[in-house]
Design a protein around this motif. Sequence first.
Motif, PDB file in Angstrom:
ATOM      1  N   THR A   6       0.808  -1.210   0.000  1.00  0.00           N
ATOM      2  CA  THR A   6       0.000   0.000   0.000  1.00  0.00           C
ATOM      3  C   THR A   6       0.845   1.266   0.000  1.00  0.00           C
ATOM      4  O   THR A   6       0.361   2.333  -0.361  1.00  0.00           O
ATOM      5  CB  THR A   6      -0.940   0.002   1.221  1.00  0.00           C
ATOM      6  OG1 THR A   6      -0.148  -0.121   2.416  1.00  0.00           O
ATOM      7  CG2 THR A   6      -1.924  -1.152   1.139  1.00  0.00           C
ATOM      8  N   ASN A   7       2.085   1.169   0.432  1.00  0.00           N
ATOM      9  CA  ASN A   7       2.948   2.348   0.446  1.00  0.00           C
ATOM     10  C   ASN A   7       3.882   2.365  -0.754  1.00  0.00           C
ATOM     11  O   ASN A   7       4.976   2.914  -0.694  1.00  0.00           O
ATOM     12  CB  ASN A   7       3.771   2.382   1.739  1.00  0.00           C
ATOM     13  CG  ASN A   7       4.720   1.192   1.848  1.00  0.00           C
ATOM     14  OD1 ASN A   7       4.484   0.158   1.221  1.00  0.00           O
ATOM     15  ND2 ASN A   7       5.768   1.331   2.639  1.00  0.00           N
ATOM     16  N   VAL A   8       3.436   1.790  -1.866  1.00  0.00           N
ATOM     17  CA  VAL A   8       4.320   1.657  -3.020  1.00  0.00           C
ATOM     18  C   VAL A   8       4.776   3.018  -3.538  1.00  0.00           C
ATOM     19  O   VAL A   8       5.908   3.163  -4.000  1.00  0.00           O
ATOM     20  CB  VAL A   8       3.654   0.829  -4.138  1.00  0.00           C
ATOM     21  CG1 VAL A   8       2.479   1.570  -4.761  1.00  0.00           C
ATOM     22  CG2 VAL A   8       4.667   0.442  -5.198  1.00  0.00           C
ATOM     23  N   ARG A   9       3.906   4.037  -3.465  1.00  0.00           N
ATOM     24  CA  ARG A   9       4.314   5.364  -3.942  1.00  0.00           C
ATOM     25  C   ARG A   9       5.489   5.887  -3.132  1.00  0.00           C
ATOM     26  O   ARG A   9       6.464   6.408  -3.701  1.00  0.00           O
ATOM     27  CB  ARG A   9       3.129   6.321  -3.864  1.00  0.00           C
ATOM     28  CG  ARG A   9       3.383   7.681  -4.516  1.00  0.00           C
ATOM     29  CD  ARG A   9       2.143   8.548  -4.392  1.00  0.00           C
ATOM     30  NE  ARG A   9       2.321   9.846  -4.994  1.00  0.00           N
ATOM     31  CZ  ARG A   9       2.070  10.152  -6.251  1.00  0.00           C
ATOM     32  NH1 ARG A   9       1.627   9.221  -7.077  1.00  0.00           N
ATOM     33  NH2 ARG A   9       2.247  11.381  -6.714  1.00  0.00           N
ATOM     34  N   ASP A  10       5.429   5.728  -1.816  1.00  0.00           N
ATOM     35  CA  ASP A  10       6.552   6.146  -0.980  1.00  0.00           C
ATOM     36  C   ASP A  10       7.795   5.325  -1.300  1.00  0.00           C
ATOM     37  O   ASP A  10       8.915   5.852  -1.312  1.00  0.00           O
ATOM     38  CB  ASP A  10       6.201   5.991   0.498  1.00  0.00           C
ATOM     39  CG  ASP A  10       5.150   6.990   0.965  1.00  0.00           C
ATOM     40  OD1 ASP A  10       4.969   8.027   0.286  1.00  0.00           O
ATOM     41  OD2 ASP A  10       4.500   6.718   1.988  1.00  0.00           O
ATOM     42  N   GLU A  11       7.612   4.043  -1.542  1.00  0.00           N
ATOM     43  CA  GLU A  11       8.751   3.190  -1.900  1.00  0.00           C
ATOM     44  C   GLU A  11       9.379   3.645  -3.212  1.00  0.00           C
ATOM     45  O   GLU A  11      10.612   3.643  -3.355  1.00  0.00           O
ATOM     46  CB  GLU A  11       8.309   1.737  -2.010  1.00  0.00           C
ATOM     47  CG  GLU A  11       7.993   1.054  -0.695  1.00  0.00           C
ATOM     48  CD  GLU A  11       7.710  -0.414  -0.915  1.00  0.00           C
ATOM     49  OE1 GLU A  11       8.573  -1.238  -0.547  1.00  0.00           O
ATOM     50  OE2 GLU A  11       6.639  -0.747  -1.453  1.00  0.00           O
ATOM     51  N   LEU A  12       8.547   3.994  -4.178  1.00  0.00           N
ATOM     52  CA  LEU A  12       9.060   4.450  -5.467  1.00  0.00           C
ATOM     53  C   LEU A  12       9.893   5.718  -5.314  1.00  0.00           C
ATOM     54  O   LEU A  12      10.971   5.841  -5.895  1.00  0.00           O
ATOM     55  CB  LEU A  12       7.899   4.703  -6.434  1.00  0.00           C
ATOM     56  CG  LEU A  12       7.195   3.465  -6.980  1.00  0.00           C
ATOM     57  CD1 LEU A  12       5.875   3.842  -7.636  1.00  0.00           C
ATOM     58  CD2 LEU A  12       8.090   2.722  -7.967  1.00  0.00           C
ATOM     59  N   VAL A  13       9.395   6.658  -4.520  1.00  0.00           N
ATOM     60  CA  VAL A  13      10.134   7.896  -4.289  1.00  0.00           C
ATOM     61  C   VAL A  13      11.435   7.609  -3.562  1.00  0.00           C
ATOM     62  O   VAL A  13      12.510   8.127  -3.930  1.00  0.00           O
ATOM     63  CB  VAL A  13       9.280   8.900  -3.494  1.00  0.00           C
ATOM     64  CG1 VAL A  13      10.111  10.111  -3.063  1.00  0.00           C
ATOM     65  CG2 VAL A  13       8.084   9.355  -4.330  1.00  0.00           C
ATOM     66  N   SER A  14      11.367   6.770  -2.538  1.00  0.00           N
ATOM     67  CA  SER A  14      12.561   6.466  -1.748  1.00  0.00           C
ATOM     68  C   SER A  14      13.622   5.757  -2.584  1.00  0.00           C
ATOM     69  O   SER A  14      14.814   6.109  -2.523  1.00  0.00           O
ATOM     70  CB  SER A  14      12.172   5.599  -0.546  1.00  0.00           C
ATOM     71  OG  SER A  14      13.317   5.222   0.187  1.00  0.00           O
ATOM     72  N   LEU A  15      13.208   4.776  -3.380  1.00  0.00           N
ATOM     73  CA  LEU A  15      14.181   4.034  -4.181  1.00  0.00           C
ATOM     74  C   LEU A  15      14.747   4.911  -5.295  1.00  0.00           C
ATOM     75  O   LEU A  15      15.954   4.853  -5.587  1.00  0.00           O
ATOM     76  CB  LEU A  15      13.542   2.771  -4.757  1.00  0.00           C
ATOM     77  CG  LEU A  15      14.464   1.819  -5.506  1.00  0.00           C
ATOM     78  CD1 LEU A  15      15.686   1.430  -4.677  1.00  0.00           C
ATOM     79  CD2 LEU A  15      13.691   0.576  -5.950  1.00  0.00           C
ATOM     80  N   THR A  16      13.916   5.728  -5.899  1.00  0.00           N
ATOM     81  CA  THR A  16      14.420   6.673  -6.903  1.00  0.00           C
ATOM     82  C   THR A  16      15.444   7.605  -6.281  1.00  0.00           C
ATOM     83  O   THR A  16      16.512   7.876  -6.857  1.00  0.00           O
ATOM     84  CB  THR A  16      13.273   7.487  -7.513  1.00  0.00           C
ATOM     85  OG1 THR A  16      12.330   6.608  -8.132  1.00  0.00           O
ATOM     86  CG2 THR A  16      13.800   8.466  -8.555  1.00  0.00           C
ATOM     87  N   ARG A  17      15.137   8.108  -5.090  1.00  0.00           N
ATOM     88  CA  ARG A  17      16.069   8.998  -4.396  1.00  0.00           C
ATOM     89  C   ARG A  17      17.408   8.297  -4.160  1.00  0.00           C
ATOM     90  O   ARG A  17      18.480   8.873  -4.372  1.00  0.00           O
ATOM     91  CB  ARG A  17      15.463   9.453  -3.065  1.00  0.00           C
ATOM     92  CG  ARG A  17      16.339  10.436  -2.284  1.00  0.00           C
ATOM     93  CD  ARG A  17      15.699  10.800  -0.953  1.00  0.00           C
ATOM     94  NE  ARG A  17      14.432  11.490  -1.135  1.00  0.00           N
ATOM     95  CZ  ARG A  17      14.326  12.788  -1.354  1.00  0.00           C
ATOM     96  NH1 ARG A  17      15.412  13.553  -1.422  1.00  0.00           N
ATOM     97  NH2 ARG A  17      13.137  13.350  -1.491  1.00  0.00           N
ATOM     98  N   THR A  18      17.341   7.045  -3.732  1.00  0.00           N
ATOM     99  CA  THR A  18      18.573   6.294  -3.469  1.00  0.00           C
ATOM    100  C   THR A  18      19.391   6.121  -4.736  1.00  0.00           C
ATOM    101  O   THR A  18      20.611   6.353  -4.751  1.00  0.00           O
ATOM    102  CB  THR A  18      18.225   4.913  -2.876  1.00  0.00           C
ATOM    103  OG1 THR A  18      17.572   5.091  -1.611  1.00  0.00           O
ATOM    104  CG2 THR A  18      19.483   4.078  -2.676  1.00  0.00           C
ATOM    105  N   LEU A  19      18.729   5.721  -5.821  1.00  0.00           N
ATOM    106  CA  LEU A  19      19.442   5.474  -7.071  1.00  0.00           C
ATOM    107  C   LEU A  19      20.023   6.759  -7.650  1.00  0.00           C
ATOM    108  O   LEU A  19      21.156   6.788  -8.142  1.00  0.00           O
ATOM    109  CB  LEU A  19      18.508   4.818  -8.086  1.00  0.00           C
ATOM    110  CG  LEU A  19      17.957   3.441  -7.731  1.00  0.00           C
ATOM    111  CD1 LEU A  19      16.984   2.960  -8.807  1.00  0.00           C
ATOM    112  CD2 LEU A  19      19.078   2.422  -7.546  1.00  0.00           C
TER     113      LEU A  19
END
Length: 380
Positions: A6-19
Amino acid sequence: MSLEHTNVRDELVSLTRTLVSIPSHRDATAVGDVIYNWIENNTDAVAQRDSHGNIIARRGIGSVSIALTGHHDVVDPDEQQVTDNGEYQLTKQNRRLYGRGTADMKGSLAAALLAFRDIVPADGIEVVFASFIGEEDGGIGAQAAIENGFSPEYAIVGEGSTNYAGVKQTDVVVAHKGRRGSTLTAHGEAAHASEVDCGINAIYRASDAIDILQELAADAPVASVGETEISGSVAVTEIDGGTAWNTIPDTCQITIDERTVPGKRAPIERAAVEGVTWSIDQDLPPMACDDPTFATAVTNVAANIHSETTPRKVTKPHATDAGWLSDAGTTCVIVGAAEPGEAHTAQESVSIDAIERCYQIYRAVPSQHCIDNNECWSSD
């Protein structure tokens, strides 16, 4: 679409930020480490990394493979995109992420990684994740992977396809241009400019070649891919000749940028008139989806995910790794979060909404049923 995470949007932002935070314009090893470790820690797949730095992982068992592919190298950052400690700067504003690599293409790469984790493959389908190095250097990573046997039946390449046919929509690219860069060298004989008849002017010979190139440019090839058309182009982009104001030049070089289309090339060799030679410096292949049923299935999936707009099959003006994959026999489409004009700019950015749409598309397509030994894809 209901999401298991359910928190996939936050995960997408976080992983993009990391990369994005990890520099990868000169050496993509560090960001490759992060991708490799993420797959090992977050999925049941076994990741492999070849000697070039390409990362490939597989899930599911089946006779048909569909790959989510991208690249983790970027072009040089603008100075405003780098922090004081040498990392890349990433900022978030108005539902967008700003920074080098956000659009090209670490946002889409994050979407592919999370989709790879969350996919439930349809029976008979193997799902592959692949991130290449060297896309910005002519696709050297993709070429190496292909030479080493990388050959999925289908691939969704995460280069930009958002807002191509309309705003707030992620379209499906079914063809793109290639690039053949070449050089015409005119040869003459040097002489003092006060004795014109004692020499042969290489610039004049180059001018004759340019006249022919202008004729070719006016009649550049056009190719049809399904219901779309894509047009090539020919342009002289550089000229270099002469050594002094009082010397008849003995050489003159012309650089040609030719955008090729599937199955057709401009006959540049016609410009190699007397005293002029032609050499090819770069040849990046175009891409054309060779299975309209697959292209339609992906477009239908994208349409189901959009609520207010209708994605379309479109073409793309520049070369990507999809050209190398298509040239090697993989059926490709391009679906990605980047919009026209965002990649490689000092203000490079990507829409978070587009990244999330890509995640949903990437996750849904391998769950479709492949019927009759990969001859047909359903759009249920």
